[in-house]
Design an enzyme around this catalytic site. Structure first.
Site, PDB file in Angstrom:
ATOM      1  CE1 TYR A 162      -2.321   3.312   2.224  1.00 13.86           C
ATOM      2  CE2 TYR A 162      -3.705   2.458   0.550  1.00 13.86           C
ATOM      3  CZ  TYR A 162      -3.484   3.526   1.360  1.00 13.86           C
ATOM      4  OH  TYR A 162      -4.089   4.706   1.358  1.00 13.86           O
TER       5      TYR A 162
ATOM      6  CG  ASP B 269       5.807   3.952   0.655  1.00 14.21           C
ATOM      7  OD1 ASP B 269       4.696   3.616   0.104  1.00 14.21           O
ATOM      8  OD2 ASP B 269       6.162   4.471   1.483  1.00 14.21           O
TER       9      ASP B 269
ATOM     10  CE  LYS C 235       2.356   5.355   7.804  1.00 14.74           C
ATOM     11  NZ  LYS C 235       0.882   5.572   8.387  1.00 14.74           N
TER      12      LYS C 235
END
Ligand code: KE4
Length: 436
Positions: free
Chosen positions: A143, A238, A266
Site C-alpha cells: 500500500y 516506500d 509518518k
C-alpha cells in the site's frame, strides 16, 4: 464499546462518510464502532468514555516517541506563535531536508509534501519522467497511499475491505501498473524478462507493513536492486513506515540496499502532516522549478509540521533509541510466543524492530497470499478482548502494530497479562490446546 463513543459515532456518520476521515479508523474489520479519542499521553490514549488504553496503533506508526512528547510539544509552542503557514521558504525546511539527506545516503535532494500519498505520487511521476517509461510495478498487498495508479492489489484499508482497487479509477490508469507477489524472486526474474525495458519504477515497502508486517527474505531486496539496474528501472523504497522506524536510516540502513528514490512520512512529521520524497541530484533536479516535472502543494513544508519533525528527529537520533525499541519488541514477542504456546493457539508473530503483527495462522507469513490465510474471526475476537483488557491494537489483521519509546516495561507486562486472558478465551472458544 463505549456509550459516549457510540453517540459521537452516530453523529459523525450523519455528516462524514462512515463517520471517519480515513476508512481503517472505522473498526469495520473488527466489528462495533470506533472509539472516539480525546487525549493521548505517552504510551496511552483516553477515549470519550474516559477509558485509558495502552496504544500500539500509535497513529499508524507516526508516534515513535509516544503521544505528546514534551520536547515536540515545546517546539510546536515556540513555532505556533510565529505564524502557522507562510507559503514561502523557511530555514527550518532546509534543516529538515539536510537531516533526511544525512540519514539516507541514497538521498541527495528532498521535496517535502503534506502526505505520504503525495510523496509516492510525485516519486512515481518523477521516475516516469526520468526513464521515459510508463510501467510501474508494485507487490501484492503493498500500500502506497490512495493515489489512483497504485490502488491495485493494495494492502491496508483496501485489503481490509477486500476492494480490488476501487471504483472511480479509469482502466487506462491502472493498465500501467503491475503487481507481483512479494518475496518471490522468480516473479521478479519473469518480470524483468517480459517487461524489463518498459518498467519505469519498482515500488516496494522494503519491510511490508500494509498486509500486516512481512519482512523481506534474505537476498530479496538485493535481487530486486540488481534486477532494477538490469532493467534500467528506478527502485523506489516506500519508507513511509520504515523510515526512522527500523533504524535512523530506515530499511536502507538495516538491510544495506540503496534505493534510487525514497518516500518518507509518518515519523518525519512528528505527528503533524508531513512527508517527503528524495533521491540523487541527477533525478531530483528534474522536479519543478529546477526541472520540468511539476509537483506542488500549499501545505508542503508547513512550518509547524517541520518544527514537530525536527524535534522528533533530534530525540530519535539518540544512539540508544533503536536498542531500546528492539529490547521492547523482543520482550513483547517472546511473551506472546510463550502464551500462545501454552494455549496452543496458532499465532505467527512477524516482527522487525518495533513494528509487529500477530497473524492468527500457523504461518509462515511471507507474502499477501499467506497473510490472507490468517483467521480474521480469531483476530477480531482477540482484538476486542484486548480492548476490554485496556490494550488498543491496530483494528485490522492486515496492519502493523508499533512500540514507541514511551512504552514502559510495565506497559509490556500489562499487555501480556491482557493477552494471557485474551488468548485463553480464544483457545476456549476456538477449541485449542486444553480446550480441544
Ligand atoms: P498517507 O497519505 O496516509 O500519509 O501515506 C500513505 C502511505 C504510503 N506508504 C505507506 C507504506 C503507508 O503505510 C501509507 C499509509 N499507511 C496507512 C496505514 N497502513 C495510513 C492509515 C490510513 O490510511 O488511515
Amino acid at each position: 464499546m463505549g456509550k459516549i463513543s457510540d453517540e459521537l459515532y452516530a453523529k459523525a456518520c450523519a455528516v462524514m462518510p462512515g463517520g471517519v476521515n480515513s476508512p481503517v479508523r472505522a473498526f469495520k474489520a473488527v466489528g462495533g464502532g470506533p472509539l472516539f479519542i480525546k487525549q493521548g499521553q505517552g504510551s496511552r490514549m483516553v477515549d470519550a468514555d474516559d477509558r485509558s488504553f495502552i496504544d500500539y496503533c500509535m497513529s499508524w506508526g507516526v508516534l515513535i516517541l509516544g503521544h505528546a512528547h514534551p520536547f515536540v510539544v515545546e517546539a510546536l509552542k515556540k513555532a505556533v506563535v510565529k505564524g502557522l503557514s507562510y507559503g514561502a521558504p523557511t530555514a527550518a525546511e532546509t534543516e529538515l531536508a539536510e537531516a533526511v539527506a544525512a540519514a539516507f545516503p541514497s538521498v541527495e535532494k528532498v521535496r517535502l509534501t503534506p502526505s505520504g500519498t503525495e510523496a509516492v505520487m510525485s516519486a512515481v511521476r518523477l521516475a516516469r519522467a526520468h526513464t521515459g517509461r510508463d510501467l510501474v510495478v508494485k507487490v501484492d498487498g503493498g500500500y502506497h497511499g490512495h493515489g489512483d495508479q497504485l490502488l491495485v492489489q493494495s494492502g491496508s484499508g483496501v485489503l481490509t475491505f477486500g476492494l480490488p482497487g476501487t471504483p472511480g479509477i479509469p482502466a487506462g490508469v491502472t493498465q500501467q501498473t503491475l503487481s507481483i507477489p512479494y518475496n518471490d524472486t522468480q516473479a521478479l526474474r519473469e518480470l524483468a524478462a517480459r517487461h524489463g525495458e518498459g518498467v519505469a519504477a519498482f515500488i516496494v515497502e522494503p519491510v511490508m507493513g500494509n498486509a500486516g508486517v512481512i519482512p523481506p527474505e534474505p537476498e530479496y531486496l538485493a535481487t530486486l536492486r540488481s534486477l532494477c539496474d538490469q532493467m534500467g528501472a528506478l527502485l523506489i523504497f516506500d519508507e513511509v513506515i520504515t523510515g526512522f522506524r527500523l533504524a535512523y536510516g530506515g530499511a536502507q540502513e538495516s538491510y544495506g540496499v540503496r534505493a534510487d528514490l525514497t518516500t518518507l512520512g509518518k515519523i518525519l512529521g512528528g505527528g503533524l502532516p508531513l512527508a517527503a520524497y528524495g533521491g540523487r541530484r541527477e533525478i531530483m533536479d528534474q522536479i519543478a522549478p529546477e526541472g520540468p516535472v511539476y509537483q506542488a502543494g500549499t501545505h508542503a513544508g508547513n512550518p509547524l509540521a517541520v518544527a514537530a519533525g525536527l524535534a522528533t528527529l533530534k530525540v530519535v537520533k539518540n544512539a540508544q533509541t533503536y536498542e531500546q525499541l528492539e529490547e521492547r519488541g523482543q520482550a513483547l514477542e517472546s511473551g506472546m510466543r510463550e502464551i500462545a504456546g501454552r494455549y496452543e493457539v496458532p499465532l505467527q508473530i512477524n516482527r522487525v524492530g518495533s513494528m509487529f503483527t500477530f497473524f492468527f495462522t500457523a504461518g509462515p507469513v511471507r507474502d499477501l497470499a499467506s497473510a490472507q490465510k490468517a483467521n480474521t474471526k480469531m483476530f477480531t475476537r482477540f482484538f476486542n478482548l484486548m480492548l476490554e483488557g485496556g490494550v488498543y491494537l491496530p483494528p485490522s489483521q492486515f496492519e502493523a502494530g508499533f512500540i514507541s519509546l514511551a512504552h514502559s516495561t510495565k506497559d509490556l507486562e500489562d499487555t501480556l497479562d491482557a493477552a494471557d486472558r485474551a488468548l485463553k478465551t480464544v483457545a476456549r472458544e476456538f477449541e485449542f490446546g486444553p480446550y480441544r
